[in-house]
Write a protein that holds these residues in place. Structure first.
Motif: not given
Length: 257
Positions: A30, A32, A37
């Motif tokens: 993930l 960000e 995101k």
């Protein structure tokens, strides 16, 4: 120049890279960057691309998509429309080209690594975040192959990341959010390796042509930002970053063969 979100012109948005985000896949991240995101996964397929069958070479390819409510208004799923849009196709080809540029496909063998980049929240820079996060997921997937004894080394030539730059109110700025992207006089995406070699430049003048001096300023700004993104990749990878560093010394300057 103070910007919409209070950053200075050469500031990146806050970046966070979380590895092993998805349970069932060889590599996952993930990433960000500010309010953008993206989930990036790297899946191993024990078959190479059909046009490479019998050559001993592998392949890295990518798919990209945005969740319907990753944006302020719902965008219908492309699957519901029955086809991918031109923007989607262009972005996933960019991601694949970028990651292949730093992968030794000969050392990979006749295998494919498929990078899936799914935008769960968009605030500008989704393609550059996909490249930056996809690289980390790719390294994890390749390390899994090495750990299993399938390959002898992590076949990455050097680190790679991507960011955006643009001219806002006459000032070159780094890592544009969506509101800035909409008003920028110049909008540019830059993919670059750790050795400052350019993989791709996508640049457009929105109002009037821009000068070579502006281009050089944007490239320098983007290069500095990419260096900091690569630092974030290394921090996220921890000890595994040394696996890529060792390979980079063996194969300097992103040589293709």
């Amino acid at each position: 120049m103070a910007r919409i979100d209070g950053r200075m012109s050469d500031d990146l948005r806050p970046i966070k890279i979380t590895r092993h985000y998805i349970k069932h896949v060889e590599g996952s991240v993930l990433i960000e960057t500010g309010d953008t995101k993206v989930i990036c996964t790297a899946t191993l397929d024990d078959r190479t691309a059909p046009f490479l069958k019998g050559t001993g070479k592998g392949w890295v390819t990518a798919e990209y998509g945005m969740l319907p409510r990753s944006t302020p208004e719902r965008n219908p799923r492309e699957a519901a429309r029955g086809r991918q849009g031109g923007r989607t196709l262009e972005i996933q080809r960019l991601i694949g080209r970028a990651l292949r540029a730093v992968t030794d496909v000969n050392a990979l063998g006749e295998r494919t690594i498929l990078i899936d980049c799914d935008v769960i929240q968009a605030d500008g820079g989704t393609r550059t975040a996909s490249v930056t996060g996809g690289f980390v997921a790719l390294v994890d997937a390749l390390y899994a192959l090495k750990k299993a004894g399938t390959i002898s080394t992590v076949p990455i030539k050097e680190f790679l990341a991507a960011t955006s730059v643009g001219v806002i109110n006459g000032v070159p700025c780094l890592d544009l959010c969506y509101a800035e992207d909409c008003t920028a006089k110049v909008d540019m995406n830059l993919v670059m390796t750790e050795s400052h070699r350019i993989v791709e430049i996508q640049g457009t003048a929105e109002e009037s042509p821009f000068s070579l001096d502006e281009l050089h300023a944007l490239l320098a700004l983007g290069s500095g930002g990419i260096g900091r993104l690569i630092d974030a990749q290394k921090e996220a990878l921890g000890e595994l970053a040394a696996e890529v560093g060792a390979r980079a010394q063996e194969t300097p300057a992103c040589d293709q063969e």
